[in-house]
Design a protein around this motif. Structure first.
Motif, mmCIF file in Angstrom:
data_model
loop_
_atom_site.group_PDB
_atom_site.id
_atom_site.type_symbol
_atom_site.label_atom_id
_atom_site.label_comp_id
_atom_site.label_asym_id
_atom_site.label_seq_id
_atom_site.Cartn_x
_atom_site.Cartn_y
_atom_site.Cartn_z
ATOM 1 N N TYR A 185 -5.545 -14.082 7.243
ATOM 2 C CA TYR A 185 -6.040 -12.710 7.315
ATOM 3 C C TYR A 185 -7.178 -12.488 6.324
ATOM 4 C CZ TYR A 185 -1.849 -11.448 9.893
ATOM 5 O OH TYR A 185 -0.861 -11.369 10.821
ATOM 6 N N PRO A 186 -8.201 -11.743 6.752
ATOM 7 C CA PRO A 186 -9.197 -11.309 5.771
ATOM 8 C C PRO A 186 -8.485 -10.468 4.707
ATOM 9 C CG PRO A 186 -9.928 -10.821 8.017
ATOM 10 C CD PRO A 186 -8.496 -11.270 8.103
ATOM 11 N N LYS A 187 -8.950 -10.557 3.494
ATOM 12 C CA LYS A 187 -8.290 -9.878 2.372
ATOM 13 C C LYS A 187 -8.072 -8.391 2.630
ATOM 14 C CE LYS A 187 -8.495 -9.216 -2.580
ATOM 15 N NZ LYS A 187 -9.250 -9.327 -3.816
ATOM 16 N N ASN A 188 -9.083 -7.708 3.156
ATOM 17 C CA ASN A 188 -8.956 -6.255 3.362
ATOM 18 C C ASN A 188 -7.901 -5.930 4.418
ATOM 19 O OD1 ASN A 188 -10.567 -7.140 5.534
ATOM 20 N ND2 ASN A 188 -11.633 -5.184 5.664
ATOM 21 N N LEU A 189 -7.769 -6.758 5.450
ATOM 22 C CA LEU A 189 -6.757 -6.522 6.474
ATOM 23 C C LEU A 189 -5.361 -6.787 5.915
ATOM 24 C CD1 LEU A 189 -5.976 -5.771 9.349
ATOM 25 C CD2 LEU A 189 -6.398 -8.150 10.010
ATOM 26 N N ALA A 190 -5.193 -7.852 5.148
ATOM 27 C CA ALA A 190 -3.901 -8.146 4.531
ATOM 28 C C ALA A 190 -3.476 -7.002 3.609
ATOM 29 C CB ALA A 190 -3.963 -9.460 3.760
#
Length: 161
Positions: free
Chosen positions: A47-52
């Motif tokens: 996952y991209p950091k912002n989505l996680a």
């Protein structure tokens, strides 16, 4: 001669560990009351950091932000599945998406997995099924309706004497 049917599907799973989206491309073959399966391709997309971070904070979100995340996560899944299909030249008949569990309290009569299946279907052009748990919980189950039938049809269960 035995009649057989073959089904090709993509399965999606997102764990609460937030390590990524698991995508698998599988074949299922039925012949005379027997099922066989084969995992043809599989991949985990980090996952991209912002989505996680959003997924981790989802239980505390207001309704509008929660619904936006539901759509965003479905969009993310759809785009990743489309890339997976192109990368591995898959020809799935369906996509089965578990979604990402945010709330699961069957003892209180509810469960919630996000990741809008309509987004996945629209982006991939493949029929998509989702929301596996809700009906089972509504029928007073624990929200795991696929486990018993999957075990029964796909795995040999040996009785110990």
């Amino acid at each position: 001669m035995a009649k057989s049917s073959k089904y090709l599907s993509i399965g999606l799973m997102s764990g609460t560990s937030l390590d990524g989206l698991d995508i698998s491309y599988c074949s299922f073959i039925s012949t005379e009351k027997k099922w066989k399966f084969d995992v043809l391709q599989a991949k985990t997309i980090k996952y991209p950091k912002n989505l996680a971070e959003k997924l981790a904070k989802a239980p505390e979100m207001n309704a509008i932000d929660f619904w936006k995340l539901h759509i965003e996560f479905g969009n993310f899944c759809g785009k990743e599945v489309k890339k997976f299909i192109e990368q591995y030249n898959c020809k799935p008949q369906l996509v089965a998406s578990h979604g990402h569990t945010i709330f699961h309290q069957p003892q209180n009569g509810f469960t919630c997995q996000i990741g809008d299946g309509a987004q996945i279907a629209a982006i991939t052009g493949v029929n998509t099924i989702c929301d596996f748990r809700s009906l089972d919980v509504a029928l007073n189950g624990q929200g795991a309706p696929l486990v018993p039938i999957g075990d029964k049809l796909l795995f040999v269960i040996t009785k110990l004497v």
